[in-house]
Design an enzyme around this catalytic site. Structure first.
Site, PDB file in Angstrom:
ATOM      1  N   ARG A 146      21.148 -26.478 -49.770  1.00  0.00           N
ATOM      2  CA  ARG A 146      22.360 -27.842 -49.758  1.00  0.00           C
ATOM      3  C   ARG A 146      21.774 -28.870 -50.896  1.00  0.00           C
ATOM      4  NH1 ARG A 146      22.358 -25.802 -44.614  1.00  0.00           N
ATOM      5  NH2 ARG A 146      23.538 -24.546 -43.976  1.00  0.00           N
ATOM      6  N   LYS A 170      21.484 -28.861 -41.536  1.00  0.00           N
ATOM      7  CA  LYS A 170      22.402 -28.166 -40.519  1.00  0.00           C
ATOM      8  C   LYS A 170      22.395 -29.243 -39.852  1.00  0.00           C
ATOM      9  CE  LYS A 170      26.448 -27.937 -43.618  1.00  0.00           C
ATOM     10  NZ  LYS A 170      28.125 -27.098 -44.027  1.00  0.00           N
ATOM     11  N   HIS A 240      26.121 -27.493 -55.540  1.00  0.00           N
ATOM     12  CA  HIS A 240      26.573 -26.520 -54.405  1.00  0.00           C
ATOM     13  C   HIS A 240      27.096 -25.256 -55.708  1.00  0.00           C
ATOM     14  CE1 HIS A 240      26.771 -25.592 -50.615  1.00  0.00           C
ATOM     15  NE2 HIS A 240      27.924 -24.605 -50.567  1.00  0.00           N
ATOM     16  N   ARG A 243      23.720 -23.383 -55.529  1.00  0.00           N
ATOM     17  CA  ARG A 243      22.968 -22.412 -54.166  1.00  0.00           C
ATOM     18  C   ARG A 243      24.353 -21.334 -54.322  1.00  0.00           C
ATOM     19  NH1 ARG A 243      22.247 -23.962 -48.836  1.00  0.00           N
ATOM     20  NH2 ARG A 243      24.037 -22.926 -47.132  1.00  0.00           N
ATOM     21  N   HIS A 266      22.807 -20.443 -42.623  1.00  0.00           N
ATOM     22  CA  HIS A 266      23.982 -20.090 -42.403  1.00  0.00           C
ATOM     23  C   HIS A 266      23.496 -19.785 -40.657  1.00  0.00           C
ATOM     24  CE1 HIS A 266      25.720 -19.501 -46.215  1.00  0.00           C
ATOM     25  NE2 HIS A 266      26.061 -19.980 -46.552  1.00  0.00           N
ATOM     26  N   TYR A 275      29.489 -14.995 -50.464  1.00  0.00           N
ATOM     27  CA  TYR A 275      28.513 -13.480 -51.747  1.00  0.00           C
ATOM     28  C   TYR A 275      29.365 -11.937 -51.839  1.00  0.00           C
ATOM     29  CZ  TYR A 275      27.236 -18.330 -51.106  1.00  0.00           C
ATOM     30  OH  TYR A 275      27.003 -19.572 -50.744  1.00  0.00           O
TER      31      TYR A 275
END
Length: 294
Positions: A146, A170, A240, A243, A266, A275
């Site tokens: 990210r 995150k 992004h 990514r 994730h 994806y």
């Protein structure tokens, strides 16, 4: 009659806005028209769950979005809850009916040939800005970071011996991401250019701005947004997208969703499954273009 009672309830008891009343009115009249066309003998009291589902299906066939259908279904739910409380119907046919899920837009990504053109086909100079830009792009593409993860990298997060990055994602959750020789060479070249530009520093930040400070997300975005349009016609040219390009390339070349999930950081494989849908849509497009009878 039933619809009018409900609308008056919204106006005078709930004090709903005129726009809300109008929206509910239109949705309910549309549903009433639908059931009368199905069977002129049907009434709103005789509606069952199957008929409501058929109505939703007809709305989808007409091209209504999931959001629009859910709004119409919400009006129908409110109407039948009211009707049940006022004993206008014996049961609520809309109870338990689930609306269509909102479809998430498929992520945009660059083709591998476009990335090859970007990294190998363009003329990159050896000055600090070009070396930094190319390294940032390679890092996004090879590690799937990210933007905030890239700007947060420190020199100490790079292990050249084992070719691993320590990435802080995150909620400060850390993960280890492996990298290849090309990225190792690019980072090495960047560190040499940075040393020549700014000398020895103590703050530890990996990527520096033109003024020698840790790069911001906006500065990184500007670099990516400058170079991606040189090789792609995508409307969105952000970090992004790179990514997404990393994840799609991994999937297309045999990586499993669980592995990609860990690399991307994730929480759930459900997030990563987008994806797989992207790859399938790409396959459908290729099939349609290539097959003589498609």
């Amino acid at each position: 009659m039933m619809i009018d009672q409900f609308l008056n309830y919204l106006r005078y008891e709930r004090n709903s806005s005129p726009q809300t009343v109008q929206t509910y009115d239109e949705s309910l009249r549309e549903f009433e028209s639908y059931i009368s066309l199905r069977d002129s003998g049907l009434s709103l009291q005789a509606v069952d769950a199957d008929l409501i589902r058929d109505w939703m299906e007809s709305l989808m066939d007409k091209g209504n979005t999931a959001s629009t259908i859910n709004k119409k279904l919400s009006a129908l739910r409110s109407f039948y809850r009211f009707s049940l409380k006022r004993k206008l119907v014996e049961k609520d046919p809309a109870y338990g009916i689930v609306g269509p899920k909102k479809s998430k837009p498929l992520p945009q990504f660059l083709r591998e040939s476009e990335m090859d053109m970007l990294l190998d086909g363009l003329e990159w100079s050896n000055n600090f800005k070009d070396v930094r830009a190319r390294t940032i792009i390679i890092l996004f593409y090879e590690a799937g970071l990210r933007r905030s993860e890239l700007t947060g990298l420190n020199d100490a997060d790079i292990d050249f011996g084992s070719r691993q990055l320590k990435v802080t994602g995150k909620r400060n959750k850390q993960r280890i991401v492996p990298f290849g020789q090309e990225l190792a060479d690019a980072i090495g070249q960047y560190l040499a250019a940075r040393q020549e530009q700014f000398g020895t520093r103590e703050d530890g930040a990996l990527f520096l701005s033109d003024k020698g400070k840790r790069m911001t997300g906006d500065q990184v975005y500007a670099i990516v947004h400058r170079y991606l349009p040189l090789v792609t016609s995508l409307k969105k040219c952000s970090p992004h997208v790179l990514r997404h390009t990393f994840a799609t390339a991994m999937l297309n070349n045999g990586a499993g969703l669980e592995s990609i999930k860990k690399l991307l950081g994730h929480e759930s494989v459900d997030t990563t499954e987008i994806y797989a849908h992207t790859t399938f849509e790409q396959l459908k497009r290729i099939y349609k273009e290539a097959h003589p009878r498609a």
